[in-house]
Motif scaffolding. Structure first.
Motif, short mmCIF file in Angstrom:
data_model
loop_
_atom_site.label_atom_id
_atom_site.label_comp_id
_atom_site.label_asym_id
_atom_site.label_seq_id
_atom_site.Cartn_x
_atom_site.Cartn_y
_atom_site.Cartn_z
N ILE A 1 -2.08 4.73 -7.74
CA ILE A 1 -3.27 5.35 -7.15
C ILE A 1 -3.00 6.82 -6.84
CG2 ILE A 1 -4.89 5.27 -5.22
CD1 ILE A 1 -4.54 2.31 -5.08
N TRP B 1 0.82 -1.21 0.00
CA TRP B 1 0.00 0.00 0.00
C TRP B 1 0.85 1.26 0.00
CZ3 TRP B 1 -4.96 0.37 -1.10
CH2 TRP B 1 -5.74 -0.80 -1.04
N PHE C 1 -3.24 8.75 -9.99
CA PHE C 1 -4.64 8.93 -10.38
C PHE C 1 -5.28 10.05 -9.57
CE2 PHE C 1 -9.14 7.82 -9.61
CZ PHE C 1 -9.62 7.93 -10.91
N LEU C 2 -4.98 10.12 -8.28
CA LEU C 2 -5.51 11.20 -7.46
C LEU C 2 -4.98 12.56 -7.90
CD1 LEU C 2 -5.30 9.55 -3.91
CD2 LEU C 2 -7.34 9.87 -5.32
N LEU D 1 1.56 1.73 -3.67
CA LEU D 1 0.40 2.17 -4.46
C LEU D 1 0.09 3.64 -4.24
CD1 LEU D 1 -1.99 -0.91 -3.99
CD2 LEU D 1 -0.68 -0.29 -6.03
N PHE D 2 0.31 4.13 -3.00
CA PHE D 2 -0.02 5.53 -2.69
C PHE D 2 1.23 6.41 -2.61
CE2 PHE D 2 -3.97 3.56 -1.40
CZ PHE D 2 -4.92 4.51 -1.70
#
Length: 324
Positions: A165, A154, A168-169, A157-158
């Motif tokens: 992710i 995680w 994308f944000l 991913l962030f």
């Protein structure tokens, strides 16, 4: 019973006297057979479990309790008894109060979110016709992954630089940086913890829903109740003991078992925003070598866990229906 010469003969069944057969079947005979004739044998069988409890529970608990009332130098050579000074310093520390506040809302939110998602996935299991095995495997997959690996996954991913992710944000115009923004770091830790624990709740809820009598669900269906109404009016009350068990276990998970995720994702940062109580015990004891404060924190954490567990039993167990 046949009498010969004024004396009764013992009736034999399959070559065994009736008196012996009765003695063999008597309750006293069964109880005597369950007792150990040699006490040392019983002690020998119990000894491994007692040794495990002694070395991994009683001795560490005694050591933590004794260190909570002393000040210890970093090398452990000198101990000074200070009474309750360690506890007073902790309770007066803004950093410790901030850690306690974060632990409180983090534990409550992940408990509610984990139960809600697991209940939704368990409810949807009955409506998955094709690929049900794949559906269950995907949900149960995080259970086989170590907490540290989950945290690293995680965190990638962030990651604000290379995480998909996070990118994308950013494309949506949402500012995201868990390395600098405390609230973003808290959200990231919470999401990782929920993802790791939702499969545990899902296993128990699916098993509990399978035990709900099908006749009750069919009767409610004939009366016109839809799937959602059948779930909340029939299934959920019948699985309330399982839900209560999961509430307690999720609370314990939030307090103690999120150490690996926090250490892998944020290491308590930024600026101590994700420094939960259990992680602060590690930071103060093993990083800063303040053993007295760390021991006092572990005692407080254990007391908080016991109190919250007792409150949950008193507040929620009354609403649990154990009758089927």
């Amino acid at each position: 019973m046949q009498v010969i010469g004024g004396a009764p003969r013992r009736l034999r069944i399959l070559g065994r006297p009736l008196s012996r057969l009765a003695t063999a079947r008597s309750p006293e005979a069964g109880l005597k057979a369950a007792h150990f004739n040699k006490p040392w044998l019983a002690a020998l069988l119990v000894a491994p479990q007692l040794l495990i409890l002694l070395f991994f529970f009683f001795i560490p608990s005694y050591k933590a309790l004794s260190l909570a009332f002393v000040q210890v130098d970093p090398f452990g050579g000198l101990q000074i008894f200070v009474g309750l000074k360690n506890f007073q310093t902790l309770l007066a520390s803004p950093e410790y109060r901030s850690s306690a506040l974060f632990t409180l809302w983090f534990t409550l939110f992940q408990n509610i979110a984990t139960l809600g998602l697991a209940g939704l996935f368990a409810f949807a299991t009955d409506f998955v016709i094709r690929g049900r095995a794949i559906y269950k495997s995907i949900i149960l997959m995080p259970y086989a992954i170590a907490p540290v690996i989950s945290g690293v996954l995680w965190a990638f991913l962030f990651n604000p630089a290379v995480g998909p992710i996070a990118q994308f944000l950013h494309s949506l115009g949402i500012a995201w940086d868990p390395n600098r923004r405390p609230f973003d770091a808290q959200i990231l830790v919470t999401i990782a913890s929920i993802w790791k624990n939702v499969c545990y709740d899902y296993i128990f809820l699916v098993a509990a829903l399978l035990a709900v009598p099908a006749s009750l669900l069919e009767a409610a269906k004939l009366d016109g109740a839809g799937p959602v109404r059948r779930f909340f009016t029939i299934s959920l009350p019948l699985v309330s003991p399982t839900v209560f068990f999961l509430v307690v276990m999720n609370f314990v998970y939030g307090l103690f078992e999120t150490f690996g995720i926090i250490d892998a994702v944020t290491r308590g940062g930024p600026a101590g925003a994700t420094n939960s109580l259990v992680y602060k015990v590690y930071q103060d004891g093993f990083v800063q070598l303040d053993l007295g404060s760390s021991a006092a924190q572990s005692v407080i954490l254990m007391i908080v866990a016991v109190l919250f567990t007792v409150l949950q039993f008193r507040a929620l167990e009354r609403k649990v229906n154990y009758q089927v």
